[in-house]
Design a protein around this motif. Structure first.
Motif, PDB file in Angstrom:
ATOM      1  N   PRO A   1      -4.566   0.099 -12.988  1.00 51.61           N
ATOM      2  CA  PRO A   1      -5.866   0.452 -12.410  1.00 51.61           C
ATOM      3  C   PRO A   1      -6.740  -0.787 -12.214  1.00 51.61           C
TER       4      PRO A   1
ATOM      5  N   VAL B   1     -13.228   3.397 -13.924  1.00 51.81           N
ATOM      6  CA  VAL B   1     -13.229   4.757 -13.368  1.00 51.81           C
ATOM      7  C   VAL B   1     -11.824   5.139 -12.909  1.00 51.81           C
ATOM      8  N   ALA B   2     -11.151   4.210 -12.235  1.00 57.94           N
ATOM      9  CA  ALA B   2      -9.793   4.472 -11.771  1.00 57.94           C
ATOM     10  C   ALA B   2      -8.864   4.746 -12.956  1.00 57.94           C
ATOM     11  N   THR B   3      -9.087   4.034 -14.058  1.00 55.70           N
ATOM     12  CA  THR B   3      -8.255   4.251 -15.256  1.00 55.70           C
ATOM     13  C   THR B   3      -8.366   5.683 -15.737  1.00 55.70           C
ATOM     14  N   LYS B   4      -9.591   6.182 -15.831  1.00 52.13           N
ATOM     15  CA  LYS B   4      -9.792   7.564 -16.289  1.00 52.13           C
ATOM     16  C   LYS B   4      -9.195   8.569 -15.319  1.00 52.13           C
ATOM     17  N   MET B   5      -9.393   8.338 -14.025  1.00 51.77           N
ATOM     18  CA  MET B   5      -8.917   9.294 -13.028  1.00 51.77           C
ATOM     19  C   MET B   5      -7.392   9.299 -12.949  1.00 51.77           C
ATOM     20  N   ILE B   6      -6.785   8.107 -13.039  1.00 50.69           N
ATOM     21  CA  ILE B   6      -5.320   8.035 -13.004  1.00 50.69           C
ATOM     22  C   ILE B   6      -4.733   8.757 -14.201  1.00 50.69           C
ATOM     23  N   GLU B   7      -5.358   8.572 -15.370  1.00 51.92           N
ATOM     24  CA  GLU B   7      -4.845   9.251 -16.568  1.00 51.92           C
ATOM     25  C   GLU B   7      -4.912  10.759 -16.416  1.00 51.92           C
ATOM     26  N   LYS B   8      -5.978  11.259 -15.831  1.00 48.03           N
ATOM     27  CA  LYS B   8      -6.065  12.692 -15.572  1.00 48.03           C
ATOM     28  C   LYS B   8      -4.996  13.130 -14.567  1.00 48.03           C
ATOM     29  N   GLY B   9      -4.777  12.303 -13.543  1.00 49.30           N
ATOM     30  CA  GLY B   9      -3.803  12.645 -12.510  1.00 49.30           C
ATOM     31  C   GLY B   9      -2.366  12.613 -12.992  1.00 49.30           C
TER      32      GLY B   9
END
Length: 343
Positions: free
Chosen positions: A47, A51-59
């Motif tokens: 990431p 923010v991208a880190t959190k969203m990628i983990e959710k994805g």
């Protein structure tokens, strides 16, 4: 309970006893063996923002992955699927049958996969036999270190509580497939990274070697020829409809078929050259059975092309039969389980 483990370049396969019949042999005998398959692959996502880190983990929820210093390492089939989505190639923790010297994450990823597949031993010092490749006859490669690879796998399995021992990959195939032939014949295990060969006489492996081209070589050469990524070619090869030696309108499958023929030709030439005049080769009294297995052999037309190339390249021993293993994807793991039970 004993277990057998095929530590392959493309798949890790565990064989263990089952209380119920899972499959049947070619002569309709019930097989009380269960198998667990896991893709030997990983793909790294890095990431660029918090923010991208959190969203990628959710994805990535529901997928197999580990976090490493802010990056996500997808493992198994999920890694291959994600790489194809991004028009890239997944990586492997193994290269030509051993821990890859090309990938810094290789040892840790392989350890994760081995633990995921085997789980903890169910009893103290549970017996487990895993396969290792033989030294190649067609290449002097300083990166090819079976000893280090064997030590890495043993250490991981010891952490899981297993008393682990190794056996040659093609030798395990012979244990699986030559029981009705007095354990006499030749076994060829066509994996992703290599082709392993064992010449066996009454259960004794007399000649062991490998060659360095197999399924991955087909993918690489077909990718170069068509401008596609290796992962895309691999997916097309495994899911597409083609027959070795026949024309195909799909350009990727046409290239795959052409390189399959080249691979089989190359391997049979190497096999003939390696056996001619080999000091350890027995003087067989009867024509031999040749058995083969591995994911690379799943292509339609493989058997007929293999027989054709054996004849064209003057294979030096009389052949009784060339036989495809009953369960080519699991035959090596089954042979490792047989060896573990003997121990």
């Amino acid at each position: 309970m004993a277990k057998g483990l095929d530590v392959g370049t493309s798949f890790i396969v565990l064989a263990s006893d089952s209380l119920e019949p899972i499959s049947y042999t070619s002569d309709d005998k019930a097989e009380f063996i269960s198998y667990k398959d896991f893709r030997d692959a990983f793909y790294v996502i890095k990431p660029t923002t918090p923010v991208a880190t959190k969203m990628i983990e959710k994805g990535l929820q529901g997928k197999v992955f580990v976090k490493d210093d802010g990056a996500f390492i997808l493992i198994g089939q999920d890694a291959i699927d994600k790489a194809i989505e991004r028009n890239e190639s997944a990586k492997r923790p193994m290269y030509r049958g051993v821990v890859s010297p090309k990938e810094k994450e290789a040892k840790r990823v392989l350890a994760f996969i081995l633990k995921e597949v085997t789980g903890k031993a169910t009893e103290p010092d549970e017996k487990l036999v895993f396969c290792v490749p033989a030294q190649p006859v067609d290449q002097a490669d300083e990166d090819f270190d079976v000893g280090y690879h064997e030590d890495v796998v043993k250490a991981v399995l010891a952490e899981q509580g297993y008393a682990a021992r190794s056996v040659n990959e093609a030798e395990a195939l012979c244990y699986s497939e030559l029981a009705n032939d007095d354990y006499t014949g030749i076994g060829l295990s066509w994996g992703a990274g290599m082709v392993n060969v064992c010449v066996m006489l009454n259960g004794e492996p007399t000649v062991l070697f490998s060659t360095t081209k197999s399924g991955d070589w087909i993918d690489r050469m077909a990718a170069v020829a068509t401008g596609e990524e290796d992962s895309v070619v691999q997916a097309e090869k495994e899911q597409g409809d083609f027959t070795i030696g026949e024309a195909n309108e799909n350009p990727v499958l046409a290239a795959v078929g052409a390189y399959y023929e080249r691979l089989i030709d190359y391997t049979t030439k190497q096999l003939t050259a390696a056996l001619l005049g080999h000091k350890a080769l027995p003087k067989f009294k009867e024509p031999l059975l040749i058995t083969f297995a591995g994911g690379t052999t799943a292509a339609k037309g493989f058997l007929s092309m293999f027989e054709k190339k054996l004849a064209e390249n003057n294979f030096p021993l009389p052949i009784k039969e060339v036989r495809h293993a009953n369960d080519p994807l699991h035959a090596v793991a089954r042979g490792c389980l047989i060896a573990a039970k003997i121990l």
